[in-house]
Design a protein around this motif. Structure first.
Motif, PDB file in Angstrom:
ATOM      1  N   SER A 131       0.958  -1.331   0.067  1.00  0.00           N
ATOM      2  CA  SER A 131      -0.030  -0.074   0.060  1.00  0.00           C
ATOM      3  C   SER A 131       0.733   1.179  -0.071  1.00  0.00           C
ATOM      4  O   SER A 131       1.311   1.790   1.004  1.00  0.00           O
ATOM      5  N   LEU A 132       1.479   1.676  -1.175  1.00  0.00           N
ATOM      6  CA  LEU A 132       2.241   2.995  -1.304  1.00  0.00           C
ATOM      7  C   LEU A 132       1.436   4.159  -0.545  1.00  0.00           C
ATOM      8  O   LEU A 132       0.194   3.986  -0.924  1.00  0.00           O
ATOM      9  N   SER A 133       2.273   4.708   0.148  1.00  0.00           N
ATOM     10  CA  SER A 133       1.599   5.931   0.626  1.00  0.00           C
ATOM     11  C   SER A 133       1.271   6.897  -0.275  1.00  0.00           C
ATOM     12  O   SER A 133       1.445   6.784  -1.445  1.00  0.00           O
ATOM     13  N   ARG A 134      -0.022   7.819   0.031  1.00  0.00           N
ATOM     14  CA  ARG A 134      -0.266   8.841  -0.928  1.00  0.00           C
ATOM     15  C   ARG A 134       0.154  10.178  -0.377  1.00  0.00           C
ATOM     16  O   ARG A 134       0.460  10.457   0.837  1.00  0.00           O
ATOM     17  N   ALA A 135       0.035  11.145  -1.323  1.00  0.00           N
ATOM     18  CA  ALA A 135       0.604  12.428  -1.020  1.00  0.00           C
ATOM     19  C   ALA A 135      -0.731  13.108  -1.817  1.00  0.00           C
ATOM     20  O   ALA A 135      -1.205  12.941  -2.854  1.00  0.00           O
ATOM     21  N   PRO A 136      -1.039  14.551  -1.433  1.00  0.00           N
ATOM     22  CA  PRO A 136      -1.948  15.276  -2.213  1.00  0.00           C
ATOM     23  C   PRO A 136      -1.274  15.962  -3.477  1.00  0.00           C
ATOM     24  O   PRO A 136      -0.224  16.231  -3.338  1.00  0.00           O
ATOM     25  N   VAL A 137      -1.764  16.021  -4.783  1.00  0.00           N
ATOM     26  CA  VAL A 137      -1.535  16.660  -5.783  1.00  0.00           C
ATOM     27  C   VAL A 137      -2.630  17.577  -6.519  1.00  0.00           C
ATOM     28  O   VAL A 137      -3.603  17.219  -5.949  1.00  0.00           O
ATOM     29  N   LEU A 138      -2.183  18.612  -6.946  1.00  0.00           N
ATOM     30  CA  LEU A 138      -3.186  19.622  -7.568  1.00  0.00           C
ATOM     31  C   LEU A 138      -3.677  19.159  -8.810  1.00  0.00           C
ATOM     32  O   LEU A 138      -3.136  18.516  -9.764  1.00  0.00           O
ATOM     33  N   SER A 139      -4.989  18.922  -8.774  1.00  0.00           N
ATOM     34  CA  SER A 139      -5.760  18.568 -10.073  1.00  0.00           C
ATOM     35  C   SER A 139      -6.577  19.768 -10.284  1.00  0.00           C
ATOM     36  O   SER A 139      -7.668  20.036  -9.653  1.00  0.00           O
ATOM     37  N   GLY A 140      -6.274  20.578 -11.160  1.00  0.00           N
ATOM     38  CA  GLY A 140      -7.117  22.001 -11.461  1.00  0.00           C
ATOM     39  C   GLY A 140      -6.649  22.762 -10.090  1.00  0.00           C
ATOM     40  O   GLY A 140      -5.665  23.168  -9.630  1.00  0.00           O
ATOM     41  N   ALA A 141      -7.777  23.228  -9.502  1.00  0.00           N
ATOM     42  CA  ALA A 141      -7.851  23.889  -8.387  1.00  0.00           C
ATOM     43  C   ALA A 141      -8.209  23.040  -7.243  1.00  0.00           C
ATOM     44  O   ALA A 141      -8.370  23.539  -6.047  1.00  0.00           O
ATOM     45  N   SER A 142      -8.199  21.650  -7.266  1.00  0.00           N
ATOM     46  CA  SER A 142      -8.651  20.759  -6.013  1.00  0.00           C
ATOM     47  C   SER A 142      -7.345  19.972  -5.629  1.00  0.00           C
ATOM     48  O   SER A 142      -6.241  19.657  -6.406  1.00  0.00           O
ATOM     49  N   MET A 143      -7.215  19.410  -4.582  1.00  0.00           N
ATOM     50  CA  MET A 143      -6.271  18.375  -3.922  1.00  0.00           C
ATOM     51  C   MET A 143      -6.773  17.115  -4.077  1.00  0.00           C
ATOM     52  O   MET A 143      -7.812  17.006  -3.254  1.00  0.00           O
ATOM     53  N   VAL A 144      -6.005  16.273  -4.857  1.00  0.00           N
ATOM     54  CA  VAL A 144      -6.316  14.919  -4.633  1.00  0.00           C
ATOM     55  C   VAL A 144      -5.370  14.040  -4.285  1.00  0.00           C
ATOM     56  O   VAL A 144      -4.036  14.496  -4.463  1.00  0.00           O
ATOM     57  N   PRO A 145      -5.601  12.863  -3.862  1.00  0.00           N
ATOM     58  CA  PRO A 145      -4.558  11.918  -3.471  1.00  0.00           C
ATOM     59  C   PRO A 145      -3.796  11.071  -4.474  1.00  0.00           C
ATOM     60  O   PRO A 145      -4.591  10.569  -5.349  1.00  0.00           O
ATOM     61  N   ARG A 146      -2.581  10.910  -4.389  1.00  0.00           N
ATOM     62  CA  ARG A 146      -1.956   9.985  -5.364  1.00  0.00           C
ATOM     63  C   ARG A 146      -0.811   9.107  -4.779  1.00  0.00           C
ATOM     64  O   ARG A 146      -0.306   9.599  -4.042  1.00  0.00           O
ATOM     65  N   HIS A 147      -0.653   7.846  -5.237  1.00  0.00           N
ATOM     66  CA  HIS A 147       0.441   7.015  -4.748  1.00  0.00           C
ATOM     67  C   HIS A 147       1.650   7.632  -5.113  1.00  0.00           C
ATOM     68  O   HIS A 147       2.010   8.132  -6.161  1.00  0.00           O
ATOM     69  N   ILE A 148       2.618   7.592  -4.138  1.00  0.00           N
ATOM     70  CA  ILE A 148       4.119   7.943  -4.522  1.00  0.00           C
ATOM     71  C   ILE A 148       5.226   6.825  -4.165  1.00  0.00           C
ATOM     72  O   ILE A 148       4.843   6.119  -3.332  1.00  0.00           O
ATOM     73  N   ASP A 149       6.611   7.228  -4.454  1.00  0.00           N
ATOM     74  CA  ASP A 149       7.527   6.571  -4.008  1.00  0.00           C
ATOM     75  C   ASP A 149       8.654   7.435  -3.857  1.00  0.00           C
ATOM     76  O   ASP A 149       8.476   8.788  -4.088  1.00  0.00           O
ATOM     77  N   LEU A 150       9.793   6.915  -3.437  1.00  0.00           N
ATOM     78  CA  LEU A 150      11.043   7.883  -3.152  1.00  0.00           C
ATOM     79  C   LEU A 150      12.081   7.401  -3.963  1.00  0.00           C
ATOM     80  O   LEU A 150      12.545   6.126  -3.554  1.00  0.00           O
TER      81      LEU A 150
END
Length: 487
Positions: free
Chosen positions: A422-441
């Motif tokens: 379950s990769l962690s998620r971070a908020p990203v901007l989608s238009g003017a909204s904040m949506v969650p997306r999975h990330i790695d490093l």
């Protein structure tokens, strides 16, 4: 108030069962994100969209691109890499543990590569099976007994980590051949500083710019000639390579030569750069192409990308190659299983960072378990990278599952499998909204002749741009974020 944060501190999306980098729970923000959250929440939708347009324009103007190759398309597609403006933030204490674990890992891997090409104690002592070495497509018998400058096989590396829903980091892959992504790390920070100077001034973020100087220093340290001003060149496959932007960026920033194979010539077991009316001896070659292509006399005879005679010059001690040929023997996805044992064997220490549980499909019992649970597994070809040759069971169709089942049965040693993390998620901007997306490093490590690994503070956060997708690779359409390490 913008749409990003309808109420102060309230998550704008359900957190579900994932670890969220910004929100501790749906009613509170993690302390190290408060300032960033306040700033973005205070911006109107119009301001955010204007910043996004400006970011995109800067990336176009500066040619920050990555080329996607899709079998369904006749021509590769060059695009600006998707860059999200909300930074990923890592607190100081958390980073210090990550840094210590990465240094430990690279130190052991470098010792392993030296051992494999010399005494092979780790094989004789039964820690790593001999078949894992001799059947490894990246093992280069040409490197046996050869001493490399400074004993540094892994000058540059990229260690991929994920954070699971338990909040712990796990190493996902070790990239020890020609890892990419350095340029997006440095350019991402530069663009953020230009677009959000108020954020940079108000936050105690560890600097990354000095790491370019460190990069140049480690390359210089490898020079066999010991001259004060060694000639260093970056060998690129050329402008059609997906990471060509990065090759040009690094050469320009470090003030080294950007060359293709046709720009170099071998004479008297030395490598020279062709200039207008003369030849100039090259001391260090930072190559960004795989072993197979660097020298048609030693490896692929039909390669037009490398330099005929390069390995002879290398054996004669007249040039350093970074990374050293044959480093891939340690970043094979099956060899990854043995890295914790390498740490215990060479360093007499317990691994600081854990591996993702991994099944070797050459082992009958593990293979059967994976076949019985294929829809819950990620299956990877051991010798591929960049998200190629991979199956994510939960996202696959019945036909894709059956296709992989047959491939595994036909050649089990070619694959490994891991449970879907379950990769962690971070908020990203989608238009003017904040949506969650999975990330790695991807954490980048530099190592010169002193064999002291330096981890660039922050690395590159890679982002799956599609909702619920776990595929973060740039070569598969993923994006990136600036990554802050707090001082």
């Amino acid at each position: 108030m913008s749409k990003l944060d309808p109420l102060p501190g309230i998550s704008p999306y359900p957190l579900e069962h994932f670890y969220d980098e910004m929100y501790a729970d749906e009613r509170s923000i993690r302390p190290h994100y408060r300032h960033v959250s306040r700033m973005f929440s205070g911006m109107s939708p119009a301001e955010l969209q204007a910043k996004q347009k400006l970011m995109q324009r800067r990336m176009m103007e500066e040619g920050i691109t990555f080329t996607l190759y899709n079998p369904a398309q006749d021509q590769p597609m060059e695009r600006t890499i998707p860059f999200d403006m909300i930074p990923r933030i890592i607190p100081k204490g958390e980073w210090e543990r990550l840094e210590a674990g990465i240094v430990q890992r690279i130190t052991a891997l470098n010792l392993f590569i030296h051992d494999i090409y010399h005494e092979q104690y780790i094989v004789k002592d039964g820690i790593v099976p001999r078949r894992m070495i001799i059947s490894n497509v990246y093992f280069r018998p040409e490197m046996a007994g050869l001493r490399v400058p400074g004993g540094a096989y892994v000058t540059t590396s990229g260690i991929d980590l994920i954070r699971h829903h338990d909040g712990e980091y796990y190493v996902l892959e070790d990239n020890l051949r020609t890892p990419s992504g350095f340029s997006y790390l440095f350019k991402g920070r530069s663009l953020m500083n230009q677009l959000f100077p108020e954020l940079a001034f108000a936050s105690s973020i560890r600097d990354v710019d000095h790491s370019l100087n460190r990069f140049l220093s480690v390359l210089r340290s490898l020079s066999p000639s010991r001259t004060r001003d060694p000639v260093i060149a970056l060998l690129t496959p050329g402008q059609y390579n997906s990471a060509y932007y990065e090759h040009a960026f690094l050469a320009q920033q470090m003030g080294i030569h950007l060359v293709e194979g046709r720009d170099l010539v071998a004479q008297d077991h030395k490598i020279y750069l062709r200039e207008m009316n003369s030849l100039r001896k090259v001391d260090v070659l930072y190559r960004r192409l795989d072993d197979d292509y660097i020298d048609p006399l030693a490896f692929q005879p039909n390669s037009l990308l490398g330099v005929a005679g390069l390995m002879n010059a290398y054996r004669a001690g007249n040039i350093a190659i970074a990374n050293a040929p044959g480093t891939g023997v340690a970043d094979d996805k099956a060899m990854y299983v043995y890295v914790p044992d390498m740490i215990r064997y060479y360093l007499n220490e317990e691994p600081i960072l854990g591996n993702v549980p991994t099944y070797l499909l050459s082992r009958p019992q593990e293979r059967q378990y994976v076949l019985d649970n294929l829809s819950e597994m990620v299956v990877k070809e051991t010798s591929l990278s960049g998200g190629y040759g991979m199956l994510i069971g939960s996202e696959a169709t019945k036909e894709e599952l059956m296709d992989f089942r047959l491939k595994i049965l036909a050649d089990p040693a070619r694959y490994i499998a891991q449970p879907i993390m379950s990769l962690s998620r971070a908020p990203v901007l989608s238009g003017a909204s904040m949506v969650p997306r999975h990330i790695d490093l991807r954490a980048f490590v530099l190592m010169g002749a002193d064999r002291k690994p330096h981890v660039i503070p922050g690395g590159l956060t890679r982002v799956a741009m599609k909702e619920n997708s776990l595929v973060v690779n740039s070569s598969q359409g993923g994006g990136v974020k600036d990554t802050w390490v707090m001082a």
